[in-house]
Design a protein around this motif. Structure first.
Motif: not given
Lengths: 236, 494
Positions: B175, B179, B181-184, B200, B202-203, B205-206, B209
């Motif tokens: 997961l 996340l 990969y989706n962003q970058l 982003n 928020k993304v 940080f998640l 985590s």
């Protein structure tokens, strides 16, 4: 510690865990709206634009799986190999029930026999054409394993010869690694495409991709068959 | 020799692993020897590349595509150092296994051992985050199978627990990677590190985590380590040795590489500090209560991991140096302890305190080695454990974490209590009459002797390792160097 105390401790822990999971689930859903799900960007964009030039494969998924990220696929094949080996190691020597409770009816028993070569042929078609049409080694291998599952379910006392499975999966794995090593020796890069690329759309094109996918097909097929055979009739 | 590439440290073990089933036709034990030889090859290759990488990092391109489009291996001082440690410990354990006569699953056993070591090597060598995930899967799945391979109740239970927790870990990691990969739009570690600020917040940080939790499970961080003592107790002794010397170290590598090189979020390094402290406290106190030596060693191992985690969490150069030093020492010490207790337990018919009463008088050599390693874990000078604990202690003093200083000392005292209790049971109790003394196979003794020499040798001459520790620490702290070496033109020749 008495039993009640233990129970209570577990309950507090469970509630704590529940809230942690809830927190992360909430976070995740609040983040989903921020995700960029429509644009093709980064490496994906490169793959879409350069697939034909780099690999001459009509199926971009195949070029990513077998060529651009072939090293991952080698790893995934190993994961499957491990799952089969691990299961065999754990289940070896388990008591197996040979006899079925109710034998399959005659229609089923006679029906699966002609179905076997056809299903195998279909599976082989899928992995041989992995670089031309949707599908590939993993899908084709699964189809082949299904054909053996039919036989195991329908025919009483049907047994796969373990020697064949062992040889097939070993040789297929060795082929994959050997192709990779040839790339290393000839072009200085592991898994590099050292064969002529040919023209997109032809059966003999895309260099090493079909070779690897055929190996993957054999490997997946034999491993899944072995897995099914191992689990068939084990008394839990 | 352009073909002699570090990728062979992954390729050759894979080749041999696929070959082992066929080797069984030649000779019954051919698989075991092949495994041992391959691990020897890996060790030699690792030490061949070690000095080169310390001069200049190597970037190995796979399939001929430049990063970030293809997968590459990113071999920096930290990775090659860990790879050497992993291969060497794997090789020593494999020597021990050569005379281990568990006949029926021998072939599969050697294959699984080989792939555990190969997977861990892959984790430390790769420069691609999804590739790292794949190697982590290889390591985990072979670990589950190895844990349950004896098919007794304890092993199966531990295997199932391990499987469940491990699956959660993989899910979280996947997961997190998705996340990012989706962003970058990239999976290359250096590329992600370079552009991490574009995510982003928020993304980001998640994602971090998730990855933190995932790697936390792999590196046995409290409260995610409840499965570990069962595994250390239930798995065969050499496998337990391998886990504490090899797979945990790979998990720790992933954690450090991720927190220091990829993301630059001090809050997670601080979290490591807190979780590390908790790990130490809980594990050491639990170790005190155990009645079974194998389980006690498992908890003690977790305690040491906690020590390493919070040393990393302090985050200064000195603390990191100490943590890396403790990586090696902990691997050597725990491998020794698990291997000796395996032999002793086999002779005594069990590993509870009751079983081991007076075993030291029957097997003075093995119990002596156990005692030396136990003293090393407690941190007795001049053994190796003392040196690294001292280093971490000094760093904690320098960083003015007085509570941590007290914690390290208190933990050492607790370790003293439970290890001395075992030693007392082994040596002070009357010699048992029910056990017949058997000769110890030579192949089991060789690795133990090498390990003991290492324990004393590193303790006496820690200077041998100092330049390497310095290089490794610099590699961890300097993320821009890593990015430049892997993405830019600075990268090495391959």
């Amino acid at each position: 510690m008495n039993k009640v105390g233990l129970k209570r401790r577990f309950r507090v822990k469970n509630i704590f865990v529940f809230f942690v999971v809830l927190y992360f689930a909430f976070q995740f859903f609040s983040v989903v709206s921020l995700l960029d799900l429509n644009n093709v960007k980064g490496v994906a964009k490169y793959y879409l634009e350069n697939d034909i030039k780099d690999t001459e494969s009509a199926n971009v998924v195949t070029s990513i799986v077998v060529n651009y990220r072939g090293f991952d696929t080698l790893g995934e094949v190993t994961v499957l190999f491990l799952a089969a080996t691990g299961l065999a190691a754990i289940l070896s020597g388990e008591r197996k029930v040979k006899k079925q409770k109710t034998p399959a009816n005659a229609m089923l028993q006679y029906g699966v026999k002609p179905l076997l070569p056809i299903t195998i042929l279909f599976g082989a078609y899928i992995f041989i054409h992995g670089h031309l049409s949707p599908g590939g080694g993993f899908q084709g291998g699964t189809v082949i394993a299904t054909s053996f599952l039919f036989m195991m379910l329908a025919i009483e006392g049907y047994e796969i010869k373990h020697g064949y499975i062992k040889w097939t999966e070993s040789l297929a794995g060795l082929t994959f690694v050997t192709v990779g090593l040839f790339g290393l020796f000839l072009l200085g890069s592991f898994l590099a495409n050292f064969l002529p690329l040919g023209k997109v759309g032809e059966l003999f094109s895309s260099g090493v991709i079909p070779i690897i996918y055929v190996a993957v097909g054999f490997k997946v097929g034999s491993e899944l068959t072995g897995l099914l055979d191992n689990m068939m009739g084990v008394v839990g | 020799m352009s073909w002699f590439s570090p990728i062979l440290m992954v390729g050759v073990p894979l080749f041999v692993a696929f070959l082992i089933p066929l080797l069984g036709y030649i000779h019954k034990k051919a698989g075991l020897y092949a495994m041992s030889l391959t691990l020897l090859f890996n060790t030699v290759a690792g030490f061949y590349f070690l000095p080169k990488v310390f001069v200049k990092p190597i970037r190995v391109i796979v399939a001929g595509y430049k990063p970030p489009f293809g997968i590459n291996l990113a071999i920096t001082p930290f990775s090659i150092f860990m790879a050497c440690l992993i291969s060497l410990m794997g090789f020593l354990v494999s020597l021990y296994l050569l005379k281990d006569n568990t006949t029926e699953t021998q072939e599969k056993f050697s294959m699984l051992i080989l792939l555990v070591v190969m997977g861990s090597t892959g984790i430390v060598l790769t420069g691609d985050i999804f590739n790292m995930f794949v190697f982590l899967e290889i390591t985990s799945i072979s670990s589950y199978a190895l844990t349950a391979i004896k098919k007794d109740r304890k092993g199966s239970e531990a295997g199932i627990k391990f499987l469940l927790v491990g699956s959660i870990s993989s899910t979280l990691l996947l997961l997190g990677i998705a996340l990012i990969y989706n962003q970058l739009g990239t999976l290359n570690i250096a590329d992600i590190a370079n552009r991490f600020s574009q995510m982003n917040p928020k993304v980001a940080f998640l994602a971090v985590s998730f990855l933190f939790l995932g790697f936390g499970i792999e590196s046995e961080m409290f409260p995610l380590n409840a499965w570990a003592p069962d595994v250390y107790q239930g798995a065969p002794a050499p496998v337990a040795a391998l886990f504490s010397a090899v797979t945990v170290k790979a998990g720790l590598y992933a954690m450090v590489r991720f927190l220091f090189t990829v993301v630059n979020m001090p809050v997670f390094v601080k979290a490591l500090l807190v979780f590390g402290v908790l790990t130490v406290i809980v594990s050491e106190l639990s170790a005190l209560r155990q009645k079974d030596v194998r389980r006690m060693l498992g908890y003690s191992s977790l305690g040491q991991i906690g020590l390493i985690l919070f040393a990393i969490g302090i985050g200064t150069t000195g603390a990191l140096k100490g943590a890396i030093f403790h990586f090696i020492n902990h691997a050597i010490l725990k491998a020794t302890l698990f291997l000796t207790i395996g032999l002793l337990a086999k002779a005594a018919g069990g590993s509870t305190f009751e079983d081991l009463k007076g075993i030291g008088k029957k097997y003075p050599f093995l119990a002596g080695i156990f005692a030396i390693a136990a003293l090393g874990v407690m941190g007795f000078p001049p053994l190796n454990g003392f040196m690294s604990k001292l280093m971490i202690l000094t760093a904690a003093v320098k960083a003015e974490h007085i509570l941590l200083v007290m914690l390290i000392l208190a933990a050492s005292v607790i370790e003293g209590v439970y290890y001395f209790r075992v030693l007392q049971i082994m040596f002070k109790e009357p010699e048992p009459t029910r056990i017949e003394k058997k000769a110890i196979p030579l192949f089991s003794v060789i690795p133990l002797v090498i390990l003991v020499v290492a324990i004393v040798g590193i303790g006496l001459f820690p200077g041998v390792l100092t330049p390497y520790l310095k290089g490794v620490t610099m590699d961890i702290m300097n993320r821009s160097n890593y990015i430049a070496a892997m993405l830019g033109s600075v990268g090495g020749g391959l």
